[in-house]
Write a protein that holds these residues in place. Structure first.
Motif, PDB file in Angstrom:
ATOM      1  N   ARG A   6      25.515 120.199  44.839  1.00  0.00           N
ATOM      2  CA  ARG A   6      24.721 119.184  44.138  1.00  0.00           C
ATOM      3  C   ARG A   6      23.224 119.472  44.308  1.00  0.00           C
ATOM      4  NH1 ARG A   6      24.218 112.996  45.825  1.00  0.00           N
ATOM      5  NH2 ARG A   6      22.611 112.434  44.335  1.00  0.00           N
ATOM      6  N   LEU A   7      22.826 119.858  45.526  1.00  0.00           N
ATOM      7  CA  LEU A   7      21.425 120.208  45.764  1.00  0.00           C
ATOM      8  C   LEU A   7      21.008 121.386  44.891  1.00  0.00           C
ATOM      9  CD1 LEU A   7      21.281 119.814  49.639  1.00  0.00           C
ATOM     10  CD2 LEU A   7      19.870 118.556  48.012  1.00  0.00           C
ATOM     11  N   GLN A   8      21.880 122.379  44.783  1.00  0.00           N
ATOM     12  CA  GLN A   8      21.594 123.554  43.959  1.00  0.00           C
ATOM     13  C   GLN A   8      21.413 123.167  42.492  1.00  0.00           C
ATOM     14  OE1 GLN A   8      20.924 126.715  44.755  1.00  0.00           O
ATOM     15  NE2 GLN A   8      20.718 127.259  42.604  1.00  0.00           N
ATOM     16  N   GLU A   9      22.323 122.334  41.976  1.00  0.00           N
ATOM     17  CA  GLU A   9      22.233 121.901  40.578  1.00  0.00           C
ATOM     18  C   GLU A   9      20.975 121.068  40.336  1.00  0.00           C
ATOM     19  OE1 GLU A   9      24.159 122.915  38.015  1.00  0.00           O
ATOM     20  OE2 GLU A   9      24.978 124.231  39.568  1.00  0.00           O
ATOM     21  N   ASP A  10      20.677 120.166  41.293  1.00  0.00           N
ATOM     22  CA  ASP A  10      19.484 119.333  41.137  1.00  0.00           C
ATOM     23  C   ASP A  10      18.206 120.150  41.233  1.00  0.00           C
ATOM     24  OD1 ASP A  10      21.122 117.169  40.811  1.00  0.00           O
ATOM     25  OD2 ASP A  10      20.707 116.257  42.759  1.00  0.00           O
ATOM     26  N   LEU A  28      12.955 122.380  50.594  1.00  0.00           N
ATOM     27  CA  LEU A  28      12.834 122.225  52.053  1.00  0.00           C
ATOM     28  C   LEU A  28      14.180 121.880  52.699  1.00  0.00           C
ATOM     29  CD1 LEU A  28       9.426 120.342  52.300  1.00  0.00           C
ATOM     30  CD2 LEU A  28       9.920 122.665  53.067  1.00  0.00           C
ATOM     31  N   VAL A  29      14.944 121.019  52.060  1.00  0.00           N
ATOM     32  CA  VAL A  29      16.259 120.647  52.586  1.00  0.00           C
ATOM     33  C   VAL A  29      17.182 121.861  52.593  1.00  0.00           C
ATOM     34  CG1 VAL A  29      18.346 119.285  52.135  1.00  0.00           C
ATOM     35  CG2 VAL A  29      16.103 118.204  51.985  1.00  0.00           C
ATOM     36  N   ARG A  30      17.185 122.599  51.499  1.00  0.00           N
ATOM     37  CA  ARG A  30      18.041 123.790  51.425  1.00  0.00           C
ATOM     38  C   ARG A  30      17.631 124.840  52.463  1.00  0.00           C
ATOM     39  NH1 ARG A  30      18.432 126.655  46.707  1.00  0.00           N
ATOM     40  NH2 ARG A  30      20.521 127.285  47.305  1.00  0.00           N
ATOM     41  N   ALA A  31      16.327 124.946  52.722  1.00  0.00           N
ATOM     42  CA  ALA A  31      15.850 125.895  53.739  1.00  0.00           C
ATOM     43  C   ALA A  31      16.331 125.464  55.126  1.00  0.00           C
ATOM     44  CB  ALA A  31      14.328 125.980  53.709  1.00  0.00           C
ATOM     45  N   ALA A  32      16.301 124.154  55.399  1.00  0.00           N
ATOM     46  CA  ALA A  32      16.769 123.653  56.693  1.00  0.00           C
ATOM     47  C   ALA A  32      18.272 123.886  56.851  1.00  0.00           C
ATOM     48  CB  ALA A  32      16.446 122.166  56.831  1.00  0.00           C
ATOM     49  N   GLN A  35      18.775 127.593  57.460  1.00  0.00           N
ATOM     50  CA  GLN A  35      18.349 127.915  58.826  1.00  0.00           C
ATOM     51  C   GLN A  35      19.453 127.574  59.827  1.00  0.00           C
ATOM     52  OE1 GLN A  35      15.257 129.301  59.690  1.00  0.00           O
ATOM     53  NE2 GLN A  35      16.274 129.602  61.648  1.00  0.00           N
ATOM     54  N   GLN A  36      20.048 126.392  59.681  1.00  0.00           N
ATOM     55  CA  GLN A  36      21.143 125.977  60.576  1.00  0.00           C
ATOM     56  C   GLN A  36      22.333 126.929  60.448  1.00  0.00           C
ATOM     57  OE1 GLN A  36      21.459 124.153  63.023  1.00  0.00           O
ATOM     58  NE2 GLN A  36      20.926 122.018  62.714  1.00  0.00           N
ATOM     59  N   GLU A  37      22.670 127.283  59.204  1.00  0.00           N
ATOM     60  CA  GLU A  37      23.819 128.154  58.988  1.00  0.00           C
ATOM     61  C   GLU A  37      23.587 129.541  59.592  1.00  0.00           C
ATOM     62  OE1 GLU A  37      25.808 126.292  54.950  1.00  0.00           O
ATOM     63  OE2 GLU A  37      24.399 127.952  54.722  1.00  0.00           O
ATOM     64  N   VAL A  38      22.395 130.061  59.443  1.00  0.00           N
ATOM     65  CA  VAL A  38      22.088 131.392  59.977  1.00  0.00           C
ATOM     66  C   VAL A  38      22.035 131.355  61.501  1.00  0.00           C
ATOM     67  CG1 VAL A  38      20.283 133.161  60.121  1.00  0.00           C
ATOM     68  CG2 VAL A  38      20.907 132.209  57.904  1.00  0.00           C
ATOM     69  N   ASP A  39      21.369 130.341  62.057  1.00  0.00           N
ATOM     70  CA  ASP A  39      21.238 130.244  63.515  1.00  0.00           C
ATOM     71  C   ASP A  39      22.589 130.113  64.202  1.00  0.00           C
ATOM     72  OD1 ASP A  39      18.522 130.410  63.230  1.00  0.00           O
ATOM     73  OD2 ASP A  39      18.114 128.297  63.685  1.00  0.00           O
ATOM     74  N   ILE A  52      21.196 116.709  58.314  1.00  0.00           N
ATOM     75  CA  ILE A  52      19.921 117.395  58.064  1.00  0.00           C
ATOM     76  C   ILE A  52      19.046 116.559  57.132  1.00  0.00           C
ATOM     77  CG2 ILE A  52      18.883 119.409  56.932  1.00  0.00           C
ATOM     78  CD1 ILE A  52      21.229 121.054  58.090  1.00  0.00           C
ATOM     79  N   ILE A  53      19.652 116.017  56.087  1.00  0.00           N
ATOM     80  CA  ILE A  53      18.892 115.186  55.152  1.00  0.00           C
ATOM     81  C   ILE A  53      18.363 113.943  55.864  1.00  0.00           C
ATOM     82  CG2 ILE A  53      19.040 113.783  53.042  1.00  0.00           C
ATOM     83  CD1 ILE A  53      21.069 115.879  51.991  1.00  0.00           C
ATOM     84  N   SER A  54      19.165 113.360  56.739  1.00  0.00           N
ATOM     85  CA  SER A  54      18.727 112.184  57.505  1.00  0.00           C
ATOM     86  C   SER A  54      17.530 112.515  58.387  1.00  0.00           C
ATOM     87  CB  SER A  54      19.860 111.651  58.381  1.00  0.00           C
ATOM     88  OG  SER A  54      20.905 111.158  57.592  1.00  0.00           O
ATOM     89  N   LYS A  55      17.554 113.690  59.000  1.00  0.00           N
ATOM     90  CA  LYS A  55      16.420 114.109  59.831  1.00  0.00           C
ATOM     91  C   LYS A  55      15.165 114.275  58.983  1.00  0.00           C
ATOM     92  CE  LYS A  55      19.056 116.448  63.435  1.00  0.00           C
ATOM     93  NZ  LYS A  55      19.418 117.730  64.032  1.00  0.00           N
ATOM     94  N   GLN A  56      15.327 114.871  57.813  1.00  0.00           N
ATOM     95  CA  GLN A  56      14.189 115.049  56.904  1.00  0.00           C
ATOM     96  C   GLN A  56      13.632 113.685  56.484  1.00  0.00           C
ATOM     97  OE1 GLN A  56      12.959 118.065  55.251  1.00  0.00           O
ATOM     98  NE2 GLN A  56      14.057 119.218  56.807  1.00  0.00           N
ATOM     99  N   LEU A  57      14.538 112.744  56.218  1.00  0.00           N
ATOM    100  CA  LEU A  57      14.132 111.400  55.822  1.00  0.00           C
ATOM    101  C   LEU A  57      13.367 110.713  56.945  1.00  0.00           C
ATOM    102  CD1 LEU A  57      14.301 109.157  53.678  1.00  0.00           C
ATOM    103  CD2 LEU A  57      16.448 108.444  54.727  1.00  0.00           C
TER     104      LEU A  57
END
Length: 146
Positions: A6-10, A28-32, A35-39, A52-57
């Motif tokens: 959904r994020l990608q489509e939006d 920014l959300v997708r980058a976070a 980052q989590q997936e790579v780490d 992650i979205i909640s943290k950004q919020l």
């Protein structure tokens, strides 16, 4: 459709519509997320993406308070727009009455009697309110009802 899809489509839609704020927030959300997936070398599920979205919020809300104190109306308006974009990806937030009901039920379930039991209460409430309530608000209600 998963939250990442959904994020990608939006993101594509916001680029087509030249919606700079939505595009930057989603980027920014997708980058976070990435980052989590790579780490951690994992594929995040919707619940982890919501975290992650909640943290950004939360970061935006904290910034909003500081911008208001500083009298930076330009940044206040931009941050409010960013908050609105992020809230669209989270489930409907609980009302204060619903949240207080959950807090009272959990306090009785856990058998809490004092502030020493705060950790047990918070641990029991987290799964019930996942992504639907601010931790700070939960904390205030627990203190009020103990």
């Amino acid at each position: 459709m998963s939250l990442k899809e959904r994020l990608q489509e939006d993101l594509k839609t916001s680029m087509k519509n030249k919606d700079k704020i939505k595009k930057s927030v989603i980027t920014l959300v997708r980058a976070a997320i990435k980052q989590q997936e790579v780490d951690n070398r994992v594929e995040l599920n919707d619940e982890e993406v919501m975290t992650i979205i909640s943290k950004q919020l939360k970061q935006r809300k904290d910034s909003l308070v500081e911008f208001e104190k500083a009298g930076r109306e330009d940044l206040v308006e931009e941050t409010k727009s960013e908050i609105q974009v992020l809230q669209d990806y989270l489930p409907q937030q609980l009302s204060e009455e619903e949240l207080e009901k959950i807090v009272i039920e959990t306090i009785s379930e856990v058998g809490a009697t004092s502030m020493k039991d705060m950790g047990k209460i918070m641990a029991a409430i987290k799964p019930k309110t996942a992504g639907r309530a601010d931790g700070r608000k939960i904390n205030e209600l627990v203190k009020k009802n103990l």
